[in-house]
Design an enzyme around this catalytic site. Structure first.
Site, PDB file in Angstrom:
ATOM      1  CG  HIS A 197      -3.993  -0.096  -2.740  1.00 37.13           C
ATOM      2  ND1 HIS A 197      -4.830   0.333  -3.749  1.00 37.13           N
ATOM      3  CD2 HIS A 197      -2.843   0.608  -2.892  1.00 37.13           C
ATOM      4  CE1 HIS A 197      -4.203   1.244  -4.484  1.00 37.13           C
ATOM      5  NE2 HIS A 197      -2.995   1.433  -3.984  1.00 37.13           N
ATOM      6  CG  HIS A 245      -1.120   6.119 -10.399  1.00 31.11           C
ATOM      7  ND1 HIS A 245      -0.929   4.963  -9.680  1.00 31.11           N
ATOM      8  CD2 HIS A 245      -0.185   6.087 -11.385  1.00 31.11           C
ATOM      9  CE1 HIS A 245       0.073   4.276 -10.205  1.00 31.11           C
ATOM     10  NE2 HIS A 245       0.534   4.933 -11.248  1.00 31.11           N
ATOM     11  CG  HIS A 262      -1.480   5.675  -1.703  1.00 36.11           C
ATOM     12  ND1 HIS A 262      -1.452   6.430  -2.860  1.00 36.11           N
ATOM     13  CD2 HIS A 262      -1.748   4.409  -2.091  1.00 36.11           C
ATOM     14  CE1 HIS A 262      -1.689   5.644  -3.896  1.00 36.11           C
ATOM     15  NE2 HIS A 262      -1.868   4.411  -3.458  1.00 36.11           N
ATOM     16  CG  ASP A 300       1.004   2.357  -3.625  1.00 36.16           C
ATOM     17  OD1 ASP A 300      -0.181   1.989  -3.615  1.00 36.16           O
ATOM     18  OD2 ASP A 300       1.715   2.367  -4.643  1.00 36.16           O
ATOM     19  CG  HIS A 316       2.197   6.161  -5.644  1.00 32.73           C
ATOM     20  ND1 HIS A 316       2.288   6.719  -6.892  1.00 32.73           N
ATOM     21  CD2 HIS A 316       1.044   5.453  -5.645  1.00 32.73           C
ATOM     22  CE1 HIS A 316       1.229   6.360  -7.591  1.00 32.73           C
ATOM     23  NE2 HIS A 316       0.465   5.593  -6.866  1.00 32.73           N
ATOM     24  CE  LYS A 339      -4.460   7.456  -6.813  1.00 29.52           C
ATOM     25  NZ  LYS A 339      -4.119   6.141  -6.284  1.00 29.52           N
TER      26      LYS A 339
END
Ligand code: NCD
Ligand code: ZN
Length: 338
Positions: free
Chosen positions: A15, A135, A13, A241, A169, A96
């Site tokens: 970004h 999420h 995960h 994350d 997460h 996602k």
């Protein structure tokens, strides 16, 4: 000296952003990891084959010579169906799903979880074998948002038994408990949620660089996360994350959510697992479980970590990492790519 060698470490995960930020942060992950699951919450989000391919190319450009596989995700839209997904299904590692407005750049997400509305897209994904990452937070009171979402995870897991669903997460003991109730529920856990509770974020002076979604919870929640991570529960994977924001967006009224951990993740995890006498389980947590769950074959890379301290840099470009200026008891000694 104690050491551990990790084979094909994975961050499930991550970004990476775009443009200048992508060029700053992507090499930091590509150096230490064999691959990562790349989140699609760009502006605008990654929602089609062209966008997904172009973003993958920009990532590969940003990492240069490093051997690193960006496992691409698509931003969930209710409109997706078999005809749309099938032609590029082999290029999509996961889709996602964000509840609309729940976190950074999630405005185009889903605004209701009625099964019938989601059915065409989720049946197509089941058929194509594409996992769904979620999420999982409601719009409720901030400390209860994830707990309130657990029944939605469970409803989806029952309604789509052939769909692999990853609770992203996780931060709440209730999410940990749900893992064992459904064969098709999995989870990622971050480094920061294994280390901190809400106390570290807001119990003293406010710490903007520890502020993220979902917010860190109570000590008993962290204990539940630690337990499954340290024992390398087979349905749990490391997902950092790591979510970089420039310093001015964090140290500001209206602090952006996201903790930047990619460059410190492996040393900090080694230190944590060693402290608990569980170093032998780290390989499962940072690679083996993910390879099995996602059925992926990451590029060969070994990372040897030793219990020699490192000092965390104050900044990487414009981004302040977690533990900036502090010492971690472990560090990377060698990276072997044969
Ligand atoms: C993430 C981001 O900045 O993109 N922020 C965060 O607090 N974790 C989005 C997300 O994963 O929620
Ligand atoms: Zn995220």
């Amino acid at each position: 000296m104690t050491e551990v060698t990790l084979h094909e470490p994975l961050d499930m995960h991550l970004h990476l952003r775009d443009g200048e930020m992508l060029r700053t942060v992507a090499p930091l992950s590509a150096r230490y990891f064999s691959g990562a699951l790349i989140m699609p919450n760009l502006v605008p989000p990654v929602t089609d084959a062209e966008g997904l391919r172009a973003y993958r190319r920009r990532i590969l450009e940003a990492i240069g010579e490093e051997r690193f596989e960006p496992y691409m995700t698509l931003f969930f839209k209710e409109e997706y169906d078999l005809d749309f997904l099938k032609p590029f299904a082999s290029e999509i590692t996961a889709v996602k799903l964000y509840p609309a407005g729940i976190t950074t750049n999630s405005e185009g997400g889903v605004s209701g979880f009625e099964i019938e509305r989601l059915r065409p897209a989720l049946e197509a994904m089941s058929e194509l074998g594409i996992p769904l990452c979620i999420h999982g937070e409601t719009g409720g009171f901030v400390l209860d948002r994830e707990r309130e979402f657990v029944p939605i995870y469970e409803e989806l897991a029952v309604a789509f038994p052939d769909l692999k669903i990853v609770m992203e997460h996780i931060t709440d003991a209730e999410s940990v408990a749900a893992l064992d109730r459904h064969p098709n529920l999995y989870a990622t856990i971050t480094l920061h949620h294994l280390l901190i509770t809400l106390d570290e974020v807001a119990g003293g002076m406010l710490q903007p660089h520890l502020f993220c979604k979902p917010i860190a919870k109570r000590p008993e929640d962290r204990e539940a996360l630690l337990k499954v991570a340290l024992e390398a529960h087979p349905k749990v994977m490391f997902g950092s994350d790591s979510a970089p924001h420039p310093r001015h967006a964090k140290e500001a009224p209206g602090c952006a959510a996201g903790v930047f951990t990619a460059p410190i993740a492996l040393p900090a995890l080694a230190e944590l697992f060693a402290r608990h006498g569980k170093l032998e389980n780290l390989q499962h947590f940072v690679s083996t479980n993910a390879r099995r769950i996602y059925e992926i074959e990451p590029p060969a890379k070994k990372v040897r970590l030793v219990d020699r301290p490192m000092k965390v840099p104050e900044k990487y470009g414009e981004v302040v990492p977690m533990m900036a200026g502090e010492q971690i008891g472990w560090s990377v000694a060698e990276i072997i790519q044969e």
